[in-house]
Design a protein around this motif. Sequence first.
Motif, mmCIF file in Angstrom:
data_model
loop_
_atom_site.group_PDB
_atom_site.id
_atom_site.type_symbol
_atom_site.label_atom_id
_atom_site.label_comp_id
_atom_site.label_asym_id
_atom_site.label_seq_id
_atom_site.Cartn_x
_atom_site.Cartn_y
_atom_site.Cartn_z
ATOM 1 N N GLU A 90 -0.466 10.636 5.957
ATOM 2 C CA GLU A 90 -1.134 9.931 6.480
ATOM 3 C C GLU A 90 -0.310 8.895 7.434
ATOM 4 N N ILE A 91 0.977 7.767 6.744
ATOM 5 C CA ILE A 91 1.571 7.035 7.618
ATOM 6 C C ILE A 91 2.452 8.251 8.188
ATOM 7 N N TYR A 92 3.496 9.248 8.370
ATOM 8 C CA TYR A 92 3.384 9.371 9.310
ATOM 9 C C TYR A 92 2.843 9.738 9.881
ATOM 10 N N SER A 93 1.019 10.425 10.049
ATOM 11 C CA SER A 93 0.902 10.648 11.308
ATOM 12 C C SER A 93 0.237 10.034 11.779
ATOM 13 N N GLU A 111 -4.766 6.874 12.027
ATOM 14 C CA GLU A 111 -4.137 7.520 10.724
ATOM 15 C C GLU A 111 -4.010 6.518 9.278
ATOM 16 N N LEU A 112 -2.949 5.227 10.097
ATOM 17 C CA LEU A 112 -2.345 4.068 9.103
ATOM 18 C C LEU A 112 -4.041 3.578 8.340
ATOM 19 N N ALA A 113 -5.050 3.842 8.534
ATOM 20 C CA ALA A 113 -6.409 3.026 8.105
ATOM 21 C C ALA A 113 -6.328 4.468 6.442
ATOM 22 N N VAL A 142 1.233 3.694 -7.100
ATOM 23 C CA VAL A 142 1.422 4.500 -5.921
ATOM 24 C C VAL A 142 3.032 4.207 -5.397
ATOM 25 N N GLU A 143 3.635 5.734 -4.967
ATOM 26 C CA GLU A 143 4.940 5.941 -4.122
ATOM 27 C C GLU A 143 5.329 6.479 -2.975
ATOM 28 N N PHE A 144 5.612 5.333 -2.258
ATOM 29 C CA PHE A 144 6.208 5.876 -0.767
ATOM 30 C C PHE A 144 7.085 7.152 -0.827
ATOM 31 N N ASP A 145 6.958 8.476 0.249
ATOM 32 C CA ASP A 145 8.149 8.647 0.531
ATOM 33 C C ASP A 145 9.008 8.574 1.779
ATOM 34 N N ALA A 146 10.639 9.283 2.620
ATOM 35 C CA ALA A 146 10.621 8.705 3.556
ATOM 36 C C ALA A 146 10.146 9.928 4.696
ATOM 37 N N ILE A 147 10.032 8.838 5.839
ATOM 38 C CA ILE A 147 8.811 9.377 6.539
ATOM 39 C C ILE A 147 10.157 10.383 7.990
#
Length: 172
Positions: A17-20, A50-52, A68-73
Motif C-alpha cells: 500500500e505504501i508502494y501504491s 493508499e497511504l491511509a 509491523v515490519e516493512f519491506d523495501a519499496i
Amino acid sequence: MLSENMTKALNEQISFEIYSSYIYLQMAAWFDNKSLSGFANWMKVQAQEELAHSMIFYNYVNERGMMVEFDAIPKPKTEYVKPVDVFKSALAHEHIVTERINYLMGLAIEEKDYATKSRLDWFIDEQVEEESSAHEIIDKLELIGDHTQSLFMFDKEMAARIFNTPAPLVGK
C-alpha cells in the motif's frame, strides 16, 4: 492474535500500500511536469488514500498484538506518453491490489480468522470503487482523444477531488 502466515501477508500488504502511494505520487509528478495540475491533484489524493490504506493495515496488525515490519519499496515507472496511459497503468495496478486483497480474504477464510475477514470486507468494497473510478476516467480520456480544450476542461474537473479520511481511520 494473528497467525504467523496472516501477519506476514498483512505486513507485505502494508508495504504494498505504501508502494501504491509512491506509484500515484510519481504519476502526480508526471502530470505536474505536463502542467496538468488537476490530474496531478487527483493522483496526489490517490496517493494519500493508499497511504491511509497502509495505516489501516498497520493499526490492525498492532491492534492484534503483532509487529509491523516493512519491506523495501521499488522505484515506480516515470515515463508515459499520454494522460490516458497513466490511468491505464493505474487501473492495471488496482487490478493487482484487488488480487492481493482477495488473497488476504481467502487466507482469512481458510484460517477462520473472522476478525481479519471483517476488516478486509471494507477493502473488498473499496477495490470495487477504485477500479470503477479509474475505468470511468479512462473512458472519458478515450472519448476526449486529442481534443486539447476538452482535456483542459477535464483537468479542471479533476482538480476538485479532495481527500476524505477512510472510515476505519476516523478517530484513530
